[in-house]
Design a protein around this motif. Structure first.
Motif, mmCIF file in Angstrom:
data_model
loop_
_atom_site.group_PDB
_atom_site.id
_atom_site.type_symbol
_atom_site.label_atom_id
_atom_site.label_comp_id
_atom_site.label_asym_id
_atom_site.label_seq_id
_atom_site.Cartn_x
_atom_site.Cartn_y
_atom_site.Cartn_z
ATOM 1 N N THR A 42 0.831 -1.196 0.000
ATOM 2 C CA THR A 42 0.000 0.000 0.000
ATOM 3 C C THR A 42 0.872 1.256 0.000
ATOM 4 O O THR A 42 1.829 1.360 0.767
ATOM 5 C CB THR A 42 -0.912 0.017 1.242
ATOM 6 O OG1 THR A 42 -1.742 -1.138 1.221
ATOM 7 C CG2 THR A 42 -1.790 1.254 1.261
ATOM 8 N N LYS A 46 1.014 2.218 -7.097
ATOM 9 C CA LYS A 46 0.276 1.435 -8.095
ATOM 10 C C LYS A 46 -0.890 2.226 -8.684
ATOM 11 O O LYS A 46 -1.034 2.338 -9.912
ATOM 12 C CB LYS A 46 -0.257 0.133 -7.471
ATOM 13 C CG LYS A 46 0.789 -0.757 -6.832
ATOM 14 C CD LYS A 46 0.217 -2.080 -6.377
ATOM 15 C CE LYS A 46 -0.884 -1.958 -5.340
ATOM 16 N NZ LYS A 46 -0.408 -1.422 -4.054
ATOM 17 N N SER A 47 -1.733 2.765 -7.811
ATOM 18 C CA SER A 47 -2.903 3.514 -8.275
ATOM 19 C C SER A 47 -2.499 4.831 -8.936
ATOM 20 O O SER A 47 -3.123 5.259 -9.912
ATOM 21 C CB SER A 47 -3.857 3.793 -7.108
ATOM 22 O OG SER A 47 -4.408 2.584 -6.607
ATOM 23 N N CYS A 50 -1.681 4.229 -12.592
ATOM 24 C CA CYS A 50 -2.863 4.114 -13.459
ATOM 25 C C CYS A 50 -3.497 5.479 -13.707
ATOM 26 O O CYS A 50 -3.839 5.831 -14.845
ATOM 27 C CB CYS A 50 -3.891 3.178 -12.819
ATOM 28 S SG CYS A 50 -3.330 1.470 -12.657
ATOM 29 N N LYS A 51 -3.655 6.254 -12.640
ATOM 30 C CA LYS A 51 -4.305 7.560 -12.772
ATOM 31 C C LYS A 51 -3.442 8.550 -13.547
ATOM 32 O O LYS A 51 -3.974 9.461 -14.189
ATOM 33 C CB LYS A 51 -4.650 8.103 -11.381
ATOM 34 C CG LYS A 51 -5.750 7.313 -10.690
ATOM 35 C CD LYS A 51 -6.034 7.806 -9.278
ATOM 36 C CE LYS A 51 -7.138 6.978 -8.627
ATOM 37 N NZ LYS A 51 -7.407 7.403 -7.229
ATOM 38 N N MET A 93 -11.667 2.045 -16.654
ATOM 39 C CA MET A 93 -11.131 1.696 -15.343
ATOM 40 C C MET A 93 -12.223 1.144 -14.438
ATOM 41 O O MET A 93 -13.351 1.659 -14.419
ATOM 42 C CB MET A 93 -10.475 2.916 -14.693
ATOM 43 C CG MET A 93 -9.649 2.599 -13.456
ATOM 44 S SD MET A 93 -8.531 3.972 -13.038
ATOM 45 C CE MET A 93 -7.564 3.234 -11.713
ATOM 46 N N PHE A 95 -12.792 0.340 -10.416
ATOM 47 C CA PHE A 95 -12.211 0.655 -9.114
ATOM 48 C C PHE A 95 -12.526 -0.423 -8.071
ATOM 49 O O PHE A 95 -13.337 -1.321 -8.304
ATOM 50 C CB PHE A 95 -12.710 2.017 -8.633
ATOM 51 C CG PHE A 95 -12.261 3.166 -9.500
ATOM 52 C CD1 PHE A 95 -11.021 3.753 -9.314
ATOM 53 C CD2 PHE A 95 -13.072 3.640 -10.518
ATOM 54 C CE1 PHE A 95 -10.602 4.802 -10.119
ATOM 55 C CE2 PHE A 95 -12.666 4.682 -11.331
ATOM 56 C CZ PHE A 95 -11.426 5.267 -11.130
ATOM 57 N N GLN A 96 -11.897 -0.282 -6.911
ATOM 58 C CA GLN A 96 -11.987 -1.293 -5.860
ATOM 59 C C GLN A 96 -13.395 -1.444 -5.297
ATOM 60 O O GLN A 96 -13.893 -2.549 -5.172
ATOM 61 C CB GLN A 96 -11.020 -0.952 -4.730
ATOM 62 C CG GLN A 96 -11.090 -1.913 -3.549
ATOM 63 C CD GLN A 96 -10.053 -1.586 -2.477
ATOM 64 O OE1 GLN A 96 -9.090 -0.869 -2.738
ATOM 65 N NE2 GLN A 96 -10.240 -2.120 -1.292
ATOM 66 N N ASP A 179 -8.291 -1.602 -10.705
ATOM 67 C CA ASP A 179 -7.549 -1.147 -9.524
ATOM 68 C C ASP A 179 -8.093 -1.830 -8.276
ATOM 69 O O ASP A 179 -9.091 -1.400 -7.707
ATOM 70 C CB ASP A 179 -7.649 0.381 -9.401
ATOM 71 C CG ASP A 179 -6.704 0.935 -8.340
ATOM 72 O OD1 ASP A 179 -6.000 0.135 -7.688
ATOM 73 O OD2 ASP A 179 -6.675 2.159 -8.160
ATOM 74 N N GLU A 180 -7.433 -2.917 -7.850
ATOM 75 C CA GLU A 180 -7.878 -3.700 -6.689
ATOM 76 C C GLU A 180 -9.355 -4.082 -6.831
ATOM 77 O O GLU A 180 -10.123 -4.029 -5.870
ATOM 78 C CB GLU A 180 -7.649 -2.905 -5.390
ATOM 79 C CG GLU A 180 -6.201 -2.543 -5.112
ATOM 80 C CD GLU A 180 -5.384 -3.689 -4.518
ATOM 81 O OE1 GLU A 180 -5.891 -4.828 -4.492
ATOM 82 O OE2 GLU A 180 -4.232 -3.447 -4.123
ATOM 83 N N VAL A 211 -4.205 -4.117 -10.924
ATOM 84 C CA VAL A 211 -3.509 -3.635 -9.730
ATOM 85 C C VAL A 211 -3.932 -4.502 -8.551
ATOM 86 O O VAL A 211 -5.125 -4.649 -8.269
ATOM 87 C CB VAL A 211 -3.855 -2.163 -9.445
ATOM 88 C CG1 VAL A 211 -3.239 -1.711 -8.124
ATOM 89 C CG2 VAL A 211 -3.370 -1.282 -10.585
ATOM 90 N N THR A 212 -2.966 -5.085 -7.865
ATOM 91 C CA THR A 212 -3.289 -5.967 -6.748
ATOM 92 C C THR A 212 -2.115 -6.050 -5.776
ATOM 93 O O THR A 212 -0.964 -5.781 -6.150
ATOM 94 C CB THR A 212 -3.643 -7.388 -7.251
ATOM 95 O OG1 THR A 212 -4.001 -8.215 -6.138
ATOM 96 C CG2 THR A 212 -2.470 -8.024 -7.990
#
Length: 253
Positions: A42, A46-47, A50-51, A93, A95-96, A179-180, A211-212
Motif C-alpha cells: 500500500t 500502483k494507483s 494508473c491515474k 477503469m 475501481f476497488q 484497480d484492486e 492492480v493488486t
C-alpha cells in the motif's frame, strides 16, 4: 505491437509542506491482449501509475518527466478534452469499491444505458436497450427486467462489480485498468470476477492492467508481473518467474 508504452514517468505531489515523489522513472510496456499485474505494498504508487496514464491525478499532482504512448502515438501532452475522448473508448477503469463508483439514485439499466449513450450516441432507444442487455450478459449479469430495474443497494458486492465492469465495457476499450477490483469481494466471488477478466480478454482481445497486492490474484490470471516499491518499478517479468522470486525471498527472511 505494444498497446501502451510508459517511459521514465515521474510524478510528484506538491503540498504546502513540500514535494512528495510518487513515481520515479517508471518504464514498462503493455502488449496486445496481455494481462499485466502491478503489485506492491500500500502506498507504493500502483494507483498513481494508473491515474497518471489516464490523467486523473488531483490538482496537487504533476507529471514531471516521461512519456506515455498508445500504439506508438504520444499522449503525454494531451489536453483534458483529448483525454476525455480516450477514457471509455481506448481506456476504461474499474475501481476497488463498486458502491462508490455507482450512482445510488439510478437503476442498473439506467447507469449502463447512460454509458452506452455517451459512447454510442448514434444508437436508437431500442438499439441502446439491446446493447445494455448484451453488456450485462458479457459481464455475467442476467439482463432480466427485474435486474435492470434494481438499484445498487439491492445488489451483492459481486453483482455491483459486474455492473461497473459492464459500464467500463460500453465502448469496448483496448485497455482496462482494474484497480484492486477484487479486494473487497469474498474468495468465491473474487474467483468469478478473475474468470470474467480472462473471458473478456479472450473474447474482446483487450489488454488488462490488474492492480493488486495479492500474489494469488496475479498467479490466477496474469501473464506478467510488475513489482513496485517506493514509487519505483524495480522488477517486471513472467508471472511464474517473478512470483517464485517473491516466495524465495520471503523464505529467506
Amino acid at each position: 505491437m505494444d498497446v501502451l508504452t510508459v517511459k521514465d514517468l515521474s510524478v510528484s505531489f506538491y503540498r504546502p509542506e513540500g514535494e512528495t515523489e510518487a513515481l520515479k522513472q517508471v518504464s514498462f510496456s503493455l502488449r496486445e491482449g496481455e494481462i499485466l499485474a502491478v503489485m506492491g505494498e500500500t502506498g507504493c504508487g500502483k494507483s498513481v501509475l494508473c491515474k497518471s496514464i489516464l490523467k486523473l491525478l488531483p490538482d496537487i499532482a504533476r507529471i514531471k518527466t516521461g512519456h506515455i504512448s498508445i500504439r506508438g502515438e504520444e499522449i503525454t501532452g494531451y489536453s483534458e478534452k483529448q483525454m476525455q475522448k480516450l477514457r471509455g473508448s481506448f481506456f476504461s477503469m474499474v475501481f476497488q469499491n463498486p458502491m462508490t463508483a455507482l450512482n445510488p439514485c439510478m437503476t442498473v439499466g439506467e447507469q449502463i444505458g447512460e454509458a452506452v449513450r455517451l459512447r454510442r450516441p448514434e444508437l436508437s432507444g431500442r438499439e441502446r436497450r439491446q446493447r445494455v442487455a448484451a453488456l450485462m450478459e458479457l459481464a455475467g449479469l442476467n439482463p432480466s427486467k427485474d435486474r435492470i430495474r434494481q438499484y445498487p443497494f439491492q445488489l451483492s458486492g459481486g453483482m455491483a462489480q459486474r455492473c461497473v465492469i459492464a459500464i467500463a465495457l460500453a465502448a469496448e476499450p483496448a485497455v482496462l485498468f482494474a484497480d484492486e477490483a477484487t479486494t473487497a469481494l469474498d474468495v468465491t466471488v473474487q474467483a468469478q470476477i478473475l474468470e470474467l477478466f480472462l473471458k473478456l480478454r479472450k473474447r474482446m482481445g483487450m489488454s488488462i492492467v490488474l492492480v493488486t497486492h495479492n500474489p494469488g490474484v496475479a498467479a490466477a490470471v496474469a501473464d506478467r508481473v510488475a513489482l513496485m516499491r517506493g514509487g519505483e518499478l524495480f522488477r517486471i517479468g513472467d508471472v511464474e518467474e517473478v512470483l517464485e522470486e517473491i516466495i524465495h525471498s520471503h523464505n529467506l527472511t
